[in-house]
Structure formats: C-alpha cells, structure tokens
Design a protein around this motif. Structure first.
Motif, PDB file in Angstrom:
ATOM      1  N   GLN A  93      28.191  28.746  56.363  1.00  0.00           N
ATOM      2  CA  GLN A  93      27.267  29.763  56.793  1.00  0.00           C
ATOM      3  C   GLN A  93      25.871  29.267  56.584  1.00  0.00           C
ATOM      4  O   GLN A  93      24.802  29.553  57.346  1.00  0.00           O
ATOM      5  N   TYR A  94      25.521  27.705  56.562  1.00  0.00           N
ATOM      6  CA  TYR A  94      24.808  27.633  56.210  1.00  0.00           C
ATOM      7  C   TYR A  94      23.555  26.528  57.770  1.00  0.00           C
ATOM      8  O   TYR A  94      22.383  27.394  58.520  1.00  0.00           O
ATOM      9  N   MET A  95      24.724  27.051  58.740  1.00  0.00           N
ATOM     10  CA  MET A  95      24.482  26.620  60.130  1.00  0.00           C
ATOM     11  C   MET A  95      23.794  27.661  60.663  1.00  0.00           C
ATOM     12  O   MET A  95      22.766  27.814  61.858  1.00  0.00           O
ATOM     13  N   ASN A  96      24.605  28.967  60.435  1.00  0.00           N
ATOM     14  CA  ASN A  96      24.057  30.079  61.285  1.00  0.00           C
ATOM     15  C   ASN A  96      23.161  29.998  61.444  1.00  0.00           C
ATOM     16  O   ASN A  96      21.490  30.607  62.634  1.00  0.00           O
ATOM     17  N   ILE A 100      22.092  28.477  64.446  1.00  0.00           N
ATOM     18  CA  ILE A 100      22.673  28.902  65.353  1.00  0.00           C
ATOM     19  C   ILE A 100      21.528  30.442  65.211  1.00  0.00           C
ATOM     20  O   ILE A 100      21.224  30.836  66.689  1.00  0.00           O
ATOM     21  N   GLY A 101      21.475  30.877  64.572  1.00  0.00           N
ATOM     22  CA  GLY A 101      20.608  32.325  64.456  1.00  0.00           C
ATOM     23  C   GLY A 101      19.230  32.131  65.375  1.00  0.00           C
ATOM     24  O   GLY A 101      19.376  32.894  66.344  1.00  0.00           O
ATOM     25  N   PRO A 102      17.861  31.500  65.204  1.00  0.00           N
ATOM     26  CA  PRO A 102      17.278  31.318  65.421  1.00  0.00           C
ATOM     27  C   PRO A 102      17.380  31.001  66.991  1.00  0.00           C
ATOM     28  O   PRO A 102      16.396  30.890  67.693  1.00  0.00           O
ATOM     29  N   PRO A 119      25.845  39.913  62.104  1.00  0.00           N
ATOM     30  CA  PRO A 119      26.753  39.590  61.193  1.00  0.00           C
ATOM     31  C   PRO A 119      26.131  38.527  60.176  1.00  0.00           C
ATOM     32  O   PRO A 119      26.830  38.459  59.277  1.00  0.00           O
ATOM     33  N   ILE A 120      25.887  37.185  61.593  1.00  0.00           N
ATOM     34  CA  ILE A 120      25.239  36.379  60.616  1.00  0.00           C
ATOM     35  C   ILE A 120      23.949  36.978  59.422  1.00  0.00           C
ATOM     36  O   ILE A 120      24.439  36.243  58.143  1.00  0.00           O
ATOM     37  N   ALA A 121      23.101  37.634  59.918  1.00  0.00           N
ATOM     38  CA  ALA A 121      21.945  38.201  59.098  1.00  0.00           C
ATOM     39  C   ALA A 121      23.102  38.935  57.832  1.00  0.00           C
ATOM     40  O   ALA A 121      22.270  38.986  56.573  1.00  0.00           O
ATOM     41  N   ARG A 122      24.362  39.431  57.921  1.00  0.00           N
ATOM     42  CA  ARG A 122      24.902  39.768  56.553  1.00  0.00           C
ATOM     43  C   ARG A 122      25.720  39.014  55.688  1.00  0.00           C
ATOM     44  O   ARG A 122      25.843  39.517  55.012  1.00  0.00           O
ATOM     45  N   TRP A 127      30.928  30.379  62.323  1.00  0.00           N
ATOM     46  CA  TRP A 127      30.297  29.589  63.422  1.00  0.00           C
ATOM     47  C   TRP A 127      31.136  28.333  63.028  1.00  0.00           C
ATOM     48  O   TRP A 127      30.998  27.736  62.834  1.00  0.00           O
ATOM     49  N   CYS A 128      31.397  27.771  64.547  1.00  0.00           N
ATOM     50  CA  CYS A 128      31.915  26.295  64.595  1.00  0.00           C
ATOM     51  C   CYS A 128      30.923  25.204  65.967  1.00  0.00           C
ATOM     52  O   CYS A 128      30.743  26.122  66.768  1.00  0.00           O
ATOM     53  N   GLN A 129      30.204  24.419  65.905  1.00  0.00           N
ATOM     54  CA  GLN A 129      29.334  22.993  66.759  1.00  0.00           C
ATOM     55  C   GLN A 129      30.687  22.787  67.770  1.00  0.00           C
ATOM     56  O   GLN A 129      30.797  21.957  67.484  1.00  0.00           O
ATOM     57  N   GLY A 130      29.995  22.955  69.102  1.00  0.00           N
ATOM     58  CA  GLY A 130      31.934  22.466  69.693  1.00  0.00           C
ATOM     59  C   GLY A 130      30.280  21.068  70.639  1.00  0.00           C
ATOM     60  O   GLY A 130      30.185  21.825  72.222  1.00  0.00           O
TER      61      GLY A 130
END
Lengths: 381, 307
Positions: A93-96, A100-102, A119-122, A127-130
C-alpha cells in the motif's frame, strides 16, 4: 542553509515511531521477512494501514480535500524512511499513497476518484503496477500489450512481467498500447484484477514470496471509463507519477539501520576492534550519509515547489551505492545474518538486490545524470 | 532542514563570483604545476571572504561554501585553513595558515613559507609558530600547491605556542575544510573534462557520447555532489563523526575520480597545456591529508559506534 530538523518534523517522526512501537507485533521482524508482497504481509497491511489511517499517518501528505493534512515533502520522506526502515508494514500500500492516489487526484475522472481514492485513504486497497513486459523493461516505451477500442469498451491483450503484488491486488494500473506511436500511443487503464481473461503466475524470486509475477491479459474487456486521462496520454501522466515518486524508496534509511545492527553484532563478539572492519563500516556509513543528503536536496526542492531535475537520478545512484556497500559489509563480516541469526539483516539483504534494478535500472539513472546534469552528448540511436 | 542558500550566503557567493572572474582562466603562458596569485589572495582578504566563519549569521557552512567555490578556480589559494580552522584558534595569526600533522613529519606542507603561521596538530594538543627561513626547506613536487618541507629542529618545542582548543575540534574543522576543498576541485575538474569529451571526436562522434565514458563521468558527478553535501552538513553540525565521514568520503571520491578524468582527457590531459592537472594534482596532494581515507574511517568508526 541548515541541516537540523524543524520541530514540526522531529515531532512528526516521533509520532510515527510511537505508532510503530505500539502497533507492530513482537514477531514483526520475522513476518516482515516474507516481503511486502507476501500473503501474510498483505493481510497484515490491511489491518495496519487501517489503523495508520485512523491515526492520520497513512496519507498525511495528501491534500485536505482527500482526507490528508496537506503536510510537506519532508513529512512524506520522514514517513517513508520510518516505514521502510521498519520493514514496510504498509506492504504494497506504500505505492498507493505515494503515487497512485496523487496521480488519480490529478488525472482521474470524478467517478474514478470516488471509486478509488476512499479505499486507498482507508488503508484497504491493493494495487499492482502493470508496466514492464518481457521485451520492455528499461526501454518501457517499446511495450506491446494492446488495448483496442471496441465501441464503449477496450479489449486488452498482452503480457506484463515482474509485476509486484499482482497476486493479491484488486486493481492494476496498466500501461497498454492504443496506437503505434512509440510514446504517444500508450494509454493507462485501471483494470480490476478480477476481470475475466487475466491470469497471474507468481515468479519464485530472491526477494521474498508473492512479490513478482507474470500477468497475462487474454481478450480482457474493460469499459472505456476505465481509461485514465486521454487516450495516448500515458507518458505525461507517468512522468507526473514518477515525479511524485522520483526519489523512490528511501533505502538509505534501512541500509544505515542494518549497518548499525551489523556493527552491534560485531561489537558484542569483539570483532569490531579490528580496524579493517571499522574502515569498511565507515565507508558504508559515508555512502549512506551521501545518499541521505543527496535525497534530501531533492526533497528540499520539492518542498519549495520546484520542478524535478536530473539530480533525482543522482540521488538514486547514491542510494544504490549505499545499499550495495551495506549489503556487501554484511556478507563479508556477518555472513550468519543470511541464515537465521538476524531477521532484520536478512530482510535487508533480500531486498537490497533490487535497489539498482526496480523502478529504473541504475545504468539508466547514470544515463540520465550524464544527459541531464552533465549535459553530455547523447549516444546515437 | 533547509538546504537552499540563505540570502546572506547567496550574497557572499555572488560577490565571490565577481571577485573570482578574472582568475577563471589560466594565463596563456603558464605551464607549471601550481598556479598562484598574490592579487587574488589580497582581494580575498580585503573582501573579508576568509573571515565569514567569524560572523555568527554566516558561520562554518558559509565558510565551507566559500572554500568549495574558490577551489573551483585553476588558482591554488590558501583558503580552507584560514576560513575554517583559524577561527577556532582564537588568535590573530599571520597568513598563510599552514596545517601540519605532527604524526606525518615528512609530509610536504601546503603554502609553507617564511612568515607563515604553522599550526601543528598533535593527538593531545594544538600548537603553532611563525615559520622562519630556517624552518622551511624548499622542495619540488608534482603537487598542484606551493609546498615545502618543515625542517626538524631540536629547539622547536621552545618556540611553540599552545592554543587553548581541543585537538579533536581542530581535527574536525580540518576535515571539513578538506572535504569542502575536494568538493570544489572535483566539480571543476569534472566540468573541464565534460568540455573536453563533448568537443573531442573519435570514431566520428564525441567521446562523451560513449556510454563507457558517460557512466563513469555520471558516477564522478554523483560523488562530487555528495562530497559537497557531506562537507556542508558536517560544517553545520560541528560533529566530529560527521567530519570524519566527510573527509573519508571525499578522499575516496577523489582517489577514484582523478584516475577516471585523466583517462577521459587522455594524452591532452598529460600536457601542461590543458588545465586538468591544476585540479587533479591538487586533489592528489589532499589524498594524504590527516593520514588518508583509512585513518578517517578508523576514527569515524570510533566516533559513530564508540571505541
């Protein structure tokens, strides 16, 4: 120019440390050893990130409108340092929260923001990065996974590889080709990993279980609304994303912590009295400090709202040098740490191998330093 | 944490840049190892640039910035010791300030000449004297500084003046001065090399477009940048461990980069007509300062993790 932390930042770091002390279980170092992508750590991250969110420590650097506190770039790196040094209890979730969020805030449609940001903020989204493909790693723009428009939908075919967290992710931030133009022909899709036609195969790896995967897209249908931003607009968007994450993981922080741990083991058994050992330890500490300061100079620019420069690549290179020196120090002087003697050192060593590979190879960073910092003539293509 | 120049620092460096402009180029007829200028030295003194550390709102960080910026000139000037070590000694001392390591009596001393202040750093004390002609033995070296040997004298002990300052503090300041000077020298030497490899063509293209060259120059640039940050941070903290790390890192960077730059400038860099040596042969002189990188590393280990 001053190198002391402001009171606000010192207090922020202390808050995070207190939180970690209270919320990491006693056997955390052993759990962390499985790696951020493992089933165990992913499950833990849902629980842990929820608590982080409640404490205001999951997205403190996000704007207030999206549930953040609008904290500055220094707080973001302090958070990243403390989490990574603690074995990254946020898991995937560090990635989110970092990019990803920004990126969604900047380029997402209203519907996409409403669907994905809460959901990210909760603290409850994986997520994965394709991005990478078998024939498109460092040369990302040569990617071949295709998304073909078909009325109100796109049909996606192709293959991604080295995809972190794909096994447990709900959503993929996917790059796919919508036209032949090398860079302007790439678009981004937010693809539910449950969509029919997606097959995920974990790849056994040196860096822990469940971390890297192959992902196959076989006639996967997504609605046109799943596209992020304009068709063909991926390159600008990911430049923005990488700008948000251009320092990458602050590996120097865990590297230094691992070095301190190794020295403490050596001292306990009397081996640190040997000058030859101290020389190598100091050498590694100097490289860690170099990486830290080069990274901080980039954070300083960000904190003032200045645009990214090639210097962030210098910081990445300095970080790779530091990570390598500490990993080599441990192998040379505390080899038992690669066994069961010390979970922290083992986890560090496991992850250090990708310092110069993940999110842009060190050699690519050197090219960027050569072109953007030194302004050397480019290699003819 | 604030890593940008303060307005005062920017003003000092701006003024320094104007002052240094006439000294940016090597005089056409100069083909020596050490390029010096009394005019430059006088201008630095008169402009107060060597005294910035005495000003509380400028301090050691500004002094380190001054040292690094002046080291970029092709001219060798006695700046580092005056700007960063002299303020600790609490005395009016005639310049140049020459730092001598009591544990390395055979080492050539930079800027040593009759009338210079010699500061002798020993493990348990810091002392000094004003050099007379009998103290100075001229020597020809390959280094890019004016250097001389300190003549051993049985009666020196009687001439020494003790400074009321801890040897550890002087050692730390010396290390910061060393790292700051190396940072500037590396930066200028890399810039000169970049110019050369951009211009020089082989196999139909600039040699700076070959990845074998680009990567090593990029690494050199990272090391030079990091050296500067380590020096500035150590100047700010005043911590002996930070200073030892900075000096160790700086000398290690210098050792590797000097070799690489000479490879890239090739035969042209072997001539005294190309200025590269004016930086690299100063760097070579600095490699042995205070016992060299391993000595700093040994000290750093004790300072960071306890002896």
């Amino acid at each position: 120019m001053k190198f002391e932390w402001a009171e606000e930042h010192r207090a922020f770091r202390a808050t995070i440390r207190e939180f970690l002390a209270e919320n990491l279980p006693p056997d955390w170092e052993k759990l962390a050893h499985h790696g951020p992508g493992s089933a165990a750590q992913t499950e833990f991250s849902r629980h842990f990130c929820g608590k982080l969110a409640q404490a205001g420590l999951l997205t403190p650097h996000w704007p207030i409108a999206w549930g953040g506190q609008g904290r500055d770039a220094w707080c973001q790196i302090i958070l990243a340092e403390e989490m990574w040094s603690a074995g990254e209890p946020r898991g995937a979730q560090y990635m989110n929260v970092n990019w990803i969020g920004p990126t969604l805030m900047q380029y997402g449609s209203d519907a996409q923001k409403q669907q994905y940001l809460p959901p990210i903020a909760r603290g409850d989204a994986i997520w994965c990065q394709g991005f990478s493909e078998p024939d498109a790693g460092s040369d990302l723009a040569s990617l071949r996974t295709r998304a073909v428009r078909d009325g109100g939908t796109y049909r996606i075919d192709g293959q991604k590889i080295w995809t972190s967290y794909a096994g447990l992710a709900e959503t993929c931030f996917l790059l796919a080709r919508t036209s032949a133009d090398r860079k302007r022909g790439i678009s981004i899709f937010l693809v539910p990993m449950s969509a029919p036609g997606i097959t995920v195969r974990p790849i056994p790896s040196l860096i822990g279980e469940g971390d890297i995967h192959e992902v196959f897209f076989d006639d996967v249908e997504v609605p046109a609304e799943a596209r992020l931003g304009e068709e063909g607009g991926a390159w600008d968007i990911i430049s923005f994303s990488l700008n948000n994450e251009r320092l990458g993981i602050p590996r120097f922080a865990l590297a230094r912590r691992a070095l301190d741990r190794a020295v403490s083991i050596l001292r306990t058994r009397g081996d640190f009295d040997r000058e030859s050992v101290g020389v190598q330890a100091s050498r590694a500490a100097g490289l860690c400090q170099a990486a830290r300061l080069c990274s901080y100079s980039i954070v300083d620019q960000r904190a003032r709202g200045m645009a990214g420069t090639g210097e962030s690549s210098s910081a990445r290179v300095a970080t790779v040098m530091a990570e390598r020196a500490v990993a080599e120090f441990v192998v040379e002087f505390v080899p038992e740490a690669l066994g069961e003697a010390d979970a922290l050192l083992k986890a560090h060593h496991q992850r250090a191998i990708v310092a110069g590979i993940a999110s842009g190879a060190a050699e690519i960073q050197l090219n960027l330093v050569a072109s953007d910092v030194l302004k050397l003539p480019r290699e003819p293509r | 944490m604030d890593l940008s120049l303060s307005d005062d620092q920017a003003a000092v460096l701006g003024a320094l840049e104007s002052l240094a402009k006439p000294f940016a180029a090597v005089p056409a007829n100069f083909h020596g190892f050490a390029l010096i200028s009394e005019t430059l030295d006088r201008a630095l003194v008169e402009g107060g640039f060597l005294d910035v550390a005495y000003e509380s709102d400028l301090g050691a960080v500004t002094a380190a910035l001054v040292v690094a910026q002046l080291a970029r000139l092709p001219y060798a000037a006695e700046v580092a010791a005056s700007a960063l070590v002299r303020p600790l000694l609490g005395a009016e001392l005639p310049r140049p300030i020459c730092l001598a390591d009591a544990n390395a009596p055979h080492r050539p001393v930079r800027f040593l000449a009759p009338g210079a202040s010699v500061i002798v750093l020993d493990l348990d004390r810091v002392s000094g004297f004003t050099a007379s002609a009998q103290d100075v033995q001229a020597t020809e070296t390959l280094f890019g500084y004016p250097v001389a040997l300190l003549v051993p004298r049985a009666d020196r002990e009687t001439m020494l003046r003790r400074f009321d300052v801890s040897p550890a503090a002087v050692r730390a300041a010396w290390r910061v001065a060393l790292a700051a000077e190396i940072a500037g020298l590396l930066g200028a030497a890399i810039d000169a090399t970049v110019l050369y490899v951009t211009d020089r063509k082989q196999f139909g293209r600039p040699i700076g477009s070959f990845q074998a060259v680009r990567h090593r120059l990029a690494e050199a640039s990272v090391r030079a940048t990091a050296t500067r940050w380590l020096a500035l941070q150590a100047a700010d903290s005043g911590d002996a461990g930070d200073a030892a790390l900075a000096a160790q890192y700086a000398q290690e960077a210098a050792a590797g980069v000097v070799y690489d730059l000479h490879q890239f400038v090739g035969a042209m860099g072997v001539t005294l007509e190309h200025p590269l040596h004016l930086w690299t042969y100063r760097l070579k002189a600095l490699l042995s300062e205070l016992g060299g990188r391993s000595a700093h590393a040994v000290d750093a280990a004790a300072l960071i993790w306890g002896g």
